[in-house]
Write a protein that holds these residues in place. Sequence first.
Motif, PDB file in Angstrom:
ATOM      1  N   ASP A  76      -8.721   2.869   8.004  1.00 16.58           N
ATOM      2  CA  ASP A  76      -8.257   3.899   7.364  1.00 16.58           C
ATOM      3  C   ASP A  76      -8.994   4.576   6.602  1.00 16.58           C
ATOM      4  OD1 ASP A  76      -8.091   2.196   5.277  1.00 16.58           O
ATOM      5  OD2 ASP A  76      -5.959   1.964   4.906  1.00 16.58           O
ATOM      6  N   GLY A  84      -4.394  -4.081  13.718  1.00 14.67           N
ATOM      7  CA  GLY A  84      -3.223  -3.275  14.382  1.00 14.67           C
ATOM      8  C   GLY A  84      -3.032  -3.845  15.747  1.00 14.67           C
ATOM      9  N   GLU A 105       4.520  -4.692  13.675  1.00 15.94           N
ATOM     10  CA  GLU A 105       5.252  -3.914  12.695  1.00 15.94           C
ATOM     11  C   GLU A 105       4.434  -2.689  12.128  1.00 15.94           C
ATOM     12  OE1 GLU A 105       6.582  -6.562   9.752  1.00 15.94           O
ATOM     13  OE2 GLU A 105       7.570  -7.772  11.241  1.00 15.94           O
ATOM     14  N   LYS A 106       3.243  -2.735  11.753  1.00 13.70           N
ATOM     15  CA  LYS A 106       2.299  -1.782  11.172  1.00 13.70           C
ATOM     16  C   LYS A 106       0.952  -2.426  10.902  1.00 13.70           C
ATOM     17  CE  LYS A 106       3.436  -2.556   6.200  1.00 13.70           C
ATOM     18  NZ  LYS A 106       3.748  -1.986   4.808  1.00 13.70           N
ATOM     19  N   ARG A 108      -2.124  -4.178   9.169  1.00 16.82           N
ATOM     20  CA  ARG A 108      -2.449  -4.680   7.728  1.00 16.82           C
ATOM     21  C   ARG A 108      -3.502  -5.109   7.551  1.00 16.82           C
ATOM     22  NH1 ARG A 108       3.388  -6.082   6.844  1.00 16.82           N
ATOM     23  NH2 ARG A 108       4.650  -6.119   8.570  1.00 16.82           N
TER      24      ARG A 108
END
Length: 250
Positions: A76, A84, A105-106, A108
Amino acid sequence: MTQTPEASPTPEESRDDRPELAAHDHGAPTLAEDLMLALFQPGSGTIAGENTLFYVLGGAVVTELALGEHVRADDDGAGGPRVGAVVGHPPSDPLLRSAWDYVAEKPRSVQTVLAAIGPRLREPVLDRLVERGEIRREHGKALGLFPTTSLTEGDTGRRAELVASVREVLVDGAEPTPRVAALTALISGSGTLPQFHREIPWSSPVIARAKELEQGNWGAAGAAEAVTRTMTAIIVNNVIIAAAVLPRNG
C-alpha cells in the motif's frame, strides 16, 4: 527421548474454530507439516526453536498459500507489504483454508497474519504428523502419578528425506525446487539451522547459501516464480524479525 508433564489445553487450543486435521484423506503433507517434521530432533524428542515455532509455522502456511497462488503481496506504499487473498482461489486443505479466510477479510500486514494464525497451529500440525506415523506420541506417567507425553520418530523415513533435501541444497549446491527452497529458507530464518550441525555441517558456505534462499535467490529453477520468491522472502524476513525478538529455547 524427553518426557514432559501434560499441560491442560489453553483457551486458544480449546477454541471450536481450530483448524480440522484432515490428514485422514492422505493428501500431500503441507509445508507446515514438513517444516515441523524437519525441526523435530529425534535424539531428544523435542522440536527445535519451540519458543518461536508459532511464527515459523505461520510463515510456512502463508508461504504455501503463496506457492499455490492463493495469496499475493499487496504494497500500500505506507505500512509496507501486506498479504491479500486471491479472490475465488481458496485452498482445499482446511489448515490452509483457515488462514486464507482470515486474509480474505482484508489485506493485512505479514506480522499481523503470522501473529493471528500461528499460535493455534502447533497441535493440529503435530496431530497430522502423528496420524501419518511420522512422529509417535507416547503417553506415560512420571513417578507413577503424573501424566506425561513423549515424542519419538516414526518409521516412515520422511524426516531423513526432508533433511537430506535441505543438505543437498546447502552443502552440495543442488538447485532446489520452490518447495525445498521455501523449507530451507524457513529453517534458516527460524534460527535453528545450527542445531542440525550433525546432519548439515554449520559452515560459512552453508550460512551464505541459506541467506541467499532467505532473500529469494533460488537459482534458475525459481526464475518463473518471481512473485512467489518475493512473497517468500517477505514472509521469511518477518519470521527472522520475530525470531530475533522472542526468547529461544531448544
